[in-house]
Every structure is written in C-alpha cells, then in structure tokens.
Design a protein around this motif. Structure first.
Motif, PDB file in Angstrom:
ATOM      1  N   GLY A   7     -63.288  -9.282   2.800  1.00  0.00           N
ATOM      2  CA  GLY A   7     -62.532  -8.222   2.137  1.00  0.00           C
ATOM      3  C   GLY A   7     -62.423  -8.377   0.638  1.00  0.00           C
ATOM      4  N   GLU A   8     -63.379  -9.049   0.031  1.00  0.00           N
ATOM      5  CA  GLU A   8     -63.306  -9.254  -1.412  1.00  0.00           C
ATOM      6  C   GLU A   8     -63.896  -8.108  -2.219  1.00  0.00           C
ATOM      7  OE1 GLU A   8     -64.604 -12.881  -2.994  1.00  0.00           O
ATOM      8  OE2 GLU A   8     -62.993 -13.981  -2.082  1.00  0.00           O
ATOM      9  N   ASP A   9     -64.772  -7.302  -1.625  1.00  0.00           N
ATOM     10  CA  ASP A   9     -65.372  -6.238  -2.427  1.00  0.00           C
ATOM     11  C   ASP A   9     -64.374  -5.101  -2.631  1.00  0.00           C
ATOM     12  OD1 ASP A   9     -65.398  -4.892  -0.026  1.00  0.00           O
ATOM     13  OD2 ASP A   9     -67.535  -4.460  -0.026  1.00  0.00           O
ATOM     14  N   SER A  10     -64.440  -4.479  -3.781  1.00  0.00           N
ATOM     15  CA  SER A  10     -63.441  -3.481  -4.159  1.00  0.00           C
ATOM     16  C   SER A  10     -63.643  -2.124  -3.481  1.00  0.00           C
ATOM     17  CB  SER A  10     -63.448  -3.292  -5.679  1.00  0.00           C
ATOM     18  OG  SER A  10     -64.738  -2.887  -6.103  1.00  0.00           O
ATOM     19  N   ASP A  11     -64.824  -1.854  -2.947  1.00  0.00           N
ATOM     20  CA  ASP A  11     -65.047  -0.541  -2.335  1.00  0.00           C
ATOM     21  C   ASP A  11     -64.627  -0.490  -0.867  1.00  0.00           C
ATOM     22  OD1 ASP A  11     -67.059  -1.936  -1.037  1.00  0.00           O
ATOM     23  OD2 ASP A  11     -68.706  -0.733  -1.836  1.00  0.00           O
ATOM     24  N   GLY A  12     -64.169  -1.610  -0.304  1.00  0.00           N
ATOM     25  CA  GLY A  12     -63.677  -1.626   1.070  1.00  0.00           C
ATOM     26  C   GLY A  12     -64.756  -1.729   2.130  1.00  0.00           C
ATOM     27  N   LYS A  13     -66.021  -1.892   1.729  1.00  0.00           N
ATOM     28  CA  LYS A  13     -67.109  -1.957   2.698  1.00  0.00           C
ATOM     29  C   LYS A  13     -66.962  -3.167   3.625  1.00  0.00           C
ATOM     30  CE  LYS A  13     -72.146  -1.890   3.196  1.00  0.00           C
ATOM     31  NZ  LYS A  13     -72.053  -2.505   4.489  1.00  0.00           N
ATOM     32  N   ASP A  14     -66.573  -4.332   3.079  1.00  0.00           N
ATOM     33  CA  ASP A  14     -66.373  -5.523   3.919  1.00  0.00           C
ATOM     34  C   ASP A  14     -65.359  -5.248   5.025  1.00  0.00           C
ATOM     35  OD1 ASP A  14     -68.122  -7.070   2.494  1.00  0.00           O
ATOM     36  OD2 ASP A  14     -66.590  -8.264   1.488  1.00  0.00           O
ATOM     37  N   ARG A  15     -64.252  -4.614   4.647  1.00  0.00           N
ATOM     38  CA  ARG A  15     -63.201  -4.326   5.630  1.00  0.00           C
ATOM     39  C   ARG A  15     -63.724  -3.364   6.693  1.00  0.00           C
ATOM     40  NH1 ARG A  15     -58.791  -1.073   6.895  1.00  0.00           N
ATOM     41  NH2 ARG A  15     -56.952  -2.258   7.497  1.00  0.00           N
TER      42      ARG A  15
END
Length: 90
Positions: free
Chosen positions: A67-75
């Motif tokens: 969940g570190e990426d700012s665009d929410g793709k990881d989440r």
C-alpha cells in the motif's frame, strides 16, 4: 476461531525450525487465514500486515511494504487477491 489460529501458529512455528518449513509460506498462510475469517469485505489491512511482518521478522526475513503507492493500485490488487483466495476456501 482466533484462539485456534494462535495455537496452530505456535505449533507451526515450533515445527518450522525442525522441519524446515518456509517462513514466507508460513506467514502467507496465516495472513490468508486471518483475512478469510475477518467478517467484513474490506479486510483488516493493518492487523493483517502486522501478522505478516511480525512472522517474517521473527524468522529473520524482511518487512513487506504493502500500500505504498499513492494511486491505490497496491491496495486494489491486494483486495482482489484476498477476495479471489477466499473464494477458493468456500
């Protein structure tokens, strides 16, 4: 259910040193079990990551940052994987 999971974790961790169980596999197993037993669709990300990382650190591995990426793709990817895996358990 949680008490049973904790007893099983303690057993598996004690056996891991003897049998050579993969620490990453063990951490993933219990992260998955926790996500599946949690009664809400969104999961409990913080506690789930705490379980994952504490098991990895205890076995001398590394920390996993989700969940570190700012665009929410990881989440989004994480939730898709968790939902897909939970349907396999049904």
């Amino acid at each position: 259910m949680v008490t049973q999971m904790i007893k099983q974790i303690e057993f598996d961790v004690s056996q891991a040193a003897v049998s050579g169980l993969d620490s990453i596999m063990l951490a993933a197993k219990y992260t998955h079990i926790f996500v599946v037993m949690y009664p809400f669709v969104d999961g409990n990300g913080r506690l789930c990551r705490l379980i994952l990382n504490s098991m990895l650190l205890k076995s001398g591995c590394f920390i996993v940052c989700l969940g570190e990426d700012s665009d929410g793709k990881d989440r989004h990817d994480y939730i898709e994987i968790a939902l897909g895996a939970s349907t396999l358990d049904s």
